[in-house]
Design an enzyme around this catalytic site. Sequence first.
Site, mmCIF file in Angstrom:
data_model
loop_
_atom_site.group_PDB
_atom_site.id
_atom_site.type_symbol
_atom_site.label_atom_id
_atom_site.label_comp_id
_atom_site.label_asym_id
_atom_site.label_seq_id
_atom_site.Cartn_x
_atom_site.Cartn_y
_atom_site.Cartn_z
ATOM 1 C CE LYS A 34 -29.729 45.364 -17.585
ATOM 2 N NZ LYS A 34 -29.844 46.777 -18.020
ATOM 3 C CE1 TYR A 266 -32.873 19.974 -40.671
ATOM 4 C CE2 TYR A 266 -31.753 21.007 -38.812
ATOM 5 C CZ TYR A 266 -32.723 20.146 -39.298
ATOM 6 O OH TYR A 266 -33.528 19.464 -38.443
HETATM 7 C C1 LIG Z 1 -28.596 47.441 -17.820
HETATM 8 C C2 LIG Z 1 -28.470 48.787 -17.260
HETATM 9 C C3 LIG Z 1 -27.264 49.175 -16.666
HETATM 10 C C4 LIG Z 1 -26.002 48.328 -16.712
HETATM 11 O O1 LIG Z 1 -25.417 48.465 -17.982
HETATM 12 P P1 LIG Z 1 -24.015 47.757 -18.346
HETATM 13 O O2 LIG Z 1 -23.700 48.279 -19.693
HETATM 14 O O3 LIG Z 1 -24.312 46.294 -18.373
HETATM 15 O O4 LIG Z 1 -23.049 48.123 -17.315
HETATM 16 C C5 LIG Z 1 -27.238 50.408 -16.032
HETATM 17 N N1 LIG Z 1 -28.316 51.210 -16.013
HETATM 18 C C6 LIG Z 1 -29.487 50.872 -16.609
HETATM 19 C C7 LIG Z 1 -30.642 51.811 -16.543
HETATM 20 C C8 LIG Z 1 -29.604 49.659 -17.252
HETATM 21 O O5 LIG Z 1 -30.749 49.319 -17.840
#
Ligand SMILES: *Cc1c(COP(=O)(O)O)cnc(C)c1O
Length: 373
Positions: A34, A266
């Site tokens: 993702k 800044y």
């Molecule tokens: C993002 C996510 C993961 C992966 O999590 P990590 O901590 O990056 O391994 C797994 N399950 C769900 C439902 C997620 O949203």
Amino acid sequence: MRCWIEVSLGRIAANYDALREAVNGEAEVMAVVKADAYRHGAVEVSRTLEGRGARWLAVSSVEEGVTLRDAGIGARILVMADFLPGEREALLAYGLTPVIHTLGDVAAWDRMAEARGIERAAYHLKIDSGMGRLGTRAGAQEIAAVVRATQRARLEGLMTHFASAANYESAQTEEQIAQFEEVRRGLADAGIVPEFVHLASSIPVAYARREAWGKMVRPGHAVYGYVSPLVRGVGPAKLLKVSPALTWKASIVAVKDLPAGARVGYGGMYRTPASMRIGVLAAGYADGIPHRLSNRGRVIAGGKYAAILGAVSMDLTTIDLTQAPQLKPGDAVTLLGEEGDARIDAQQIARTAGTISYSVLCGISARVKRVYV
Ligand SMILES: *Cc1c(COP(=O)(O)O)cnc(C)c1O
């Protein structure tokens, strides 16, 4: 280039192999790609993983799944956080598998499959075992009744997600496992046994919480080379060895010598204690450098740590070049990565910036060019 990232697909493949080895063939490894594979590039990462034998990938949205299909990815793709009414048709059209969060949506998925003449439409059902975010809080009986009433929707997976996997002082993970188990057992008693049961992201794999592995695990962060340290308590030894796959660099656009007492950037936040050489980097918070690194972060310049001086601005960041006076405009410095003995990773940046490593990686903005090495 002003600012770019270098992604090692070899490291990603090695991290994926390490994950498979860690679960020892007991569970299917579904890599989470993702958010553009945590900024590593979802298409390239997915191709690499498929080449390594991955049968499942997970994304958050339908759009992310469609991007992978359009790029020719043939693996099963689980869409974890998008069952929006406007996106559902695309799930079927692109052969994506949804995570469904409510019993009403299970019935809706069933009707959709029927309307489209699809014999079996697989879905995974998410149980809210105590995180209080997505997932149904219904009990096994209620779920079983809905599952039995469907004709075409096929319950292929049963899943949940942990809220406090990195906290070994909290009982929340055990409580969630117990709650989930109650539902799973209730369904099994009703004769409903989904092929995949999955609960674990990176941390329960890395710290070997075997009772949370089920038939499938969902690591994201670990695929990219990170396992968060335990936030509280003492856990079992880390089982997993992975290494960061992403290096982040920026070019120096200007070098100059400032007299003692000069202000930098800044708000005049930094004042030179003595005459010093500074370098101005062609990267700022618009590239994803956290503004909170102002006057406190560091980079690696010429193989040595160099402090960030004054405010990080939108497109520029000033650093101390006293230790690396040989550097000149056009030379690269490392924002995240290794040079010689010096090393900065996303977790260190996150600690200094008061955020989490996930946010540092995902925060590297779209205008930062990506190069594969
Ligand atoms: C993002 C996510 C993961 C992966 O999590 P990590 O901590 O990056 O391994 C797994 N399950 C769900 C439902 C997620 O949203």
